[in-house]
Design an enzyme around this catalytic site. Structure first.
Site, PDB file in Angstrom:
ATOM      1  N   GLU A  18      79.009  37.567  43.228  1.00 56.95           N
ATOM      2  CA  GLU A  18      80.015  38.033  42.976  1.00 56.95           C
ATOM      3  C   GLU A  18      81.603  37.159  42.547  1.00 56.95           C
ATOM      4  O   GLU A  18      80.930  36.261  43.059  1.00 56.95           O
ATOM      5  CB  GLU A  18      80.905  39.083  43.865  1.00 56.95           C
ATOM      6  N   ALA A  61     117.324  39.542  30.625  1.00 57.25           N
ATOM      7  CA  ALA A  61     118.382  38.972  29.148  1.00 57.25           C
ATOM      8  C   ALA A  61     120.663  39.488  30.250  1.00 57.25           C
ATOM      9  O   ALA A  61     121.195  37.593  30.520  1.00 57.25           O
ATOM     10  CB  ALA A  61     118.908  39.386  28.479  1.00 57.25           C
TER      11      ALA A  61
HETATM   12  P1  FAD Z   1      86.134  54.418  50.597  1.00 59.24           P
HETATM   13  O1  FAD Z   1      84.348  54.227  50.139  1.00 59.24           O
HETATM   14  O2  FAD Z   1      86.722  55.522  50.121  1.00 59.24           O
HETATM   15  O3  FAD Z   1      86.544  54.706  51.687  1.00 59.24           O
HETATM   16  C1  FAD Z   1      87.982  53.843  52.598  1.00 59.24           C
HETATM   17  C2  FAD Z   1      88.292  55.079  53.990  1.00 59.24           C
HETATM   18  O4  FAD Z   1      87.959  55.954  53.964  1.00 59.24           O
HETATM   19  C3  FAD Z   1      87.124  54.496  54.935  1.00 59.24           C
HETATM   20  O5  FAD Z   1      87.822  54.332  56.205  1.00 59.24           O
HETATM   21  C4  FAD Z   1      86.508  55.553  55.090  1.00 59.24           C
HETATM   22  O6  FAD Z   1      85.740  55.870  56.246  1.00 59.24           O
HETATM   23  C5  FAD Z   1      87.382  56.974  54.788  1.00 59.24           C
HETATM   24  N1  FAD Z   1      86.927  58.088  53.775  1.00 59.24           N
HETATM   25  C6  FAD Z   1      85.738  57.777  53.093  1.00 59.24           C
HETATM   26  N2  FAD Z   1      85.213  58.970  52.537  1.00 59.24           N
HETATM   27  C7  FAD Z   1      86.196  59.289  53.540  1.00 59.24           C
HETATM   28  C8  FAD Z   1      86.170  61.204  53.147  1.00 59.24           C
HETATM   29  N3  FAD Z   1      86.262  62.575  52.194  1.00 59.24           N
HETATM   30  N4  FAD Z   1      87.254  61.713  54.315  1.00 59.24           N
HETATM   31  C9  FAD Z   1      88.024  61.108  55.246  1.00 59.24           C
HETATM   32  N5  FAD Z   1      88.118  59.794  55.768  1.00 59.24           N
HETATM   33  C10 FAD Z   1      86.910  59.432  54.397  1.00 59.24           C
HETATM   34  N6  FAD Z   1      88.630  46.497  46.426  1.00 59.24           N
HETATM   35  C11 FAD Z   1      89.006  45.322  45.189  1.00 59.24           C
HETATM   36  O7  FAD Z   1      89.947  45.627  44.997  1.00 59.24           O
HETATM   37  N7  FAD Z   1      88.207  44.779  44.159  1.00 59.24           N
HETATM   38  C12 FAD Z   1      87.198  44.951  44.382  1.00 59.24           C
HETATM   39  O8  FAD Z   1      86.527  44.760  43.004  1.00 59.24           O
HETATM   40  C13 FAD Z   1      86.252  45.121  45.718  1.00 59.24           C
HETATM   41  N8  FAD Z   1      85.045  45.161  45.351  1.00 59.24           N
HETATM   42  C14 FAD Z   1      84.881  45.192  46.633  1.00 59.24           C
HETATM   43  C15 FAD Z   1      82.982  45.002  47.102  1.00 59.24           C
HETATM   44  C16 FAD Z   1      82.574  45.122  47.624  1.00 59.24           C
HETATM   45  C17 FAD Z   1      81.211  44.632  48.823  1.00 59.24           C
HETATM   46  C18 FAD Z   1      82.913  45.746  48.990  1.00 59.24           C
HETATM   47  C19 FAD Z   1      82.725  45.792  50.279  1.00 59.24           C
HETATM   48  C20 FAD Z   1      84.524  46.275  48.859  1.00 59.24           C
HETATM   49  C21 FAD Z   1      85.578  45.848  47.634  1.00 59.24           C
HETATM   50  N9  FAD Z   1      86.223  46.172  47.701  1.00 59.24           N
HETATM   51  C22 FAD Z   1      87.239  46.022  46.415  1.00 59.24           C
HETATM   52  C23 FAD Z   1      87.564  46.052  48.532  1.00 59.24           C
HETATM   53  C24 FAD Z   1      87.626  48.136  48.729  1.00 59.24           C
HETATM   54  O9  FAD Z   1      88.477  48.387  47.535  1.00 59.24           O
HETATM   55  C25 FAD Z   1      88.572  48.019  50.554  1.00 59.24           C
HETATM   56  O10 FAD Z   1      87.456  47.548  51.579  1.00 59.24           O
HETATM   57  C26 FAD Z   1      88.486  49.900  50.457  1.00 59.24           C
HETATM   58  O11 FAD Z   1      89.967  49.585  51.257  1.00 59.24           O
HETATM   59  C27 FAD Z   1      88.017  51.167  50.557  1.00 59.24           C
HETATM   60  O12 FAD Z   1      87.241  51.245  49.324  1.00 59.24           O
HETATM   61  P2  FAD Z   1      85.388  51.612  49.723  1.00 59.24           P
HETATM   62  O13 FAD Z   1      85.057  51.923  48.279  1.00 59.24           O
HETATM   63  O14 FAD Z   1      84.970  51.721  51.016  1.00 59.24           O
HETATM   64  O15 FAD Z   1      86.638  52.797  49.756  1.00 59.24           O
END
Ligand code: FAD
Length: 308
Positions: A18, A61
């Site tokens: 990555e 400015a």
């Molecule tokens: P989600 O899956 O939406 O989950 C977020 C939170 O909400 C979790 O606590 C989950 O339990 C909860 N949740 C999910 N669905 C629901 C629901 N329906 N109801 C209630 N709660 C729910 N960040 C960046 O900004 N840019 C990147 O390029 C980036 N790359 C990443 C790559 C990887 C492999 C990983 C693991 C993370 C990356 N991140 C990146 C970080 C990520 O965006 C953050 O960790 C973010 O806070 C959560 O993203 P997620 O997609 O896991 O969220």
């Protein structure tokens, strides 16, 4: 080629990496040179992270300041195009909900279709600096599962099916009340159409194996790709847990602390620990190990040389 197909057909293990788009001002040649060392190990795909625009106070400015949204990095789309044309490998741009309306995300998907991108990693995205909690765009998506659903709908409507990965957290996402609820939410992403899962970095393989068992017990059947990052300095004992809400095992912490004044020793300890993790994952039958490079190649190249 789709990652789901690669994972099914893999005869021997391979690494994936990555990278983070460079800050504005870095040239295309500099970016490609920073990735070139990994190509010796034939990674079949490279993930490219996506970052929200950030607020900055710009001097005016009349001496006042104007709060403006500023993009600090080259776009993930430009970086993907550069990697595709130079290395002829698959790119996996990250698509994030944060800071984007549904229309903006749809336009990004059109760009990726145009570039022939077949794989995406769908994420909610991190908070913007200064925000305590994630605030979705008023016309955007709140959870990654909604984004996965939107990508599936785009694929159906446009006749270009993206293979979609999602993020997962072996030590639980920091906002989730417990790991079980977080895994239920992970399953919502898979049910919405995700084809595979990539995990946050972890430093204790036992925690990862237990996480995989819990996912399987919860009915998540798609491949789970483990994510690793070598620790490279004593300072990271504080920085990584703070930034990523992860634990660093006591044994590794003590080893690093015992050599805190010796940068080279810390680097060596972190590299060897990560290499041992990778070896153990491959021995457990994981075909792909994902490496968070964060712009640094040397330690990861060493680990890849040891293991692939
Ligand atoms: P989600 O899956 O939406 O989950 C977020 C939170 O909400 C979790 O606590 C989950 O339990 C909860 N949740 C999910 N669905 C629901 C629901 N329906 N109801 C209630 N709660 C729910 N960040 C960046 O900004 N840019 C990147 O390029 C980036 N790359 C990443 C790559 C990887 C492999 C990983 C693991 C993370 C990356 N991140 C990146 C970080 C990520 O965006 C953050 O960790 C973010 O806070 C959560 O993203 P997620 O997609 O896991 O969220």
């Amino acid at each position: 080629m789709k990652i789901s197909q690669m994972l099914k057909g893999a005869e021997r293990p391979y690494p994936s990496i990555e990278i983070v788009p460079p800050l504005k001002g870095v040239t295309k040649a500099e970016l490609l040179d920073s990735i070139r060392p990994f190509m010796e190990f034939n990674p079949p795909f490279v993930n490219v992270t996506t970052h929200r625009d950030e607020f900055e106070f710009l001097p005016q400015a009349d001496g006042s300041f104007r709060r403006a949204l500023v993009r600090k990095r080259v776009s993930e789309t430009a970086v993907c195009a550069a990697i595709q044309s130079e290395f002829k490998i698959e790119v996996v741009p990250h698509v994030i909900c944060g800071g984007a309306s549904r229309e903006v995300i749809e336009s990004q998907l059109h760009d990726f279709q145009f570039l022939g991108v077949e794989n995406l990693l769908a994420l909610r995205g991190d908070c913007i600096t200064g925000e305590k909690r994630f605030v979705p765009d008023p016309d955007g998506y709140t959870y990654a599962s909604e984004l996965v659903g939107a990508i599936a709908a785009f694929s159906k409507a446009r006749g270009h099916s993206f293979c979609v990965g999602v993020g997962a957290y072996p030590e639980k996402h920091f906002e989730a009340p417990n790991l079980e609820t977080d895994i239920e939410n992970l399953k919502k992403k898979v049910d919405a159409g995700a084809d595979y899962v990539v995990t946050q970095m972890f430093f204790d393989n036992k925690v990862f194996y237990e996480f995989c068992d819990k996912c399987r017990a919860a009915g998540i059947t798609v491949p789970i790709i483990p994510g690793l990052k070598p620790l490279s300095s004593a300072r990271q004992l504080e920085l990584l847990p703070e930034a990523f809400s992860i634990d660093i095992p006591l044994e590794l912490t003590n080893e690093i602390k015992a050599h805190a004044d010796d940068r080279a020793a810390c680097y060596r300890i972190g590299t060897e620990w990560c290499s041992a993790q990778c070896r153990d994952l491959l021995a457990h039958g994981f075909k792909t190990v994902h490496f968070y490079t964060m712009g640094k190649a040397d330690n990861i190249v060493e680990i890849l040389r040891d293991n692939f």
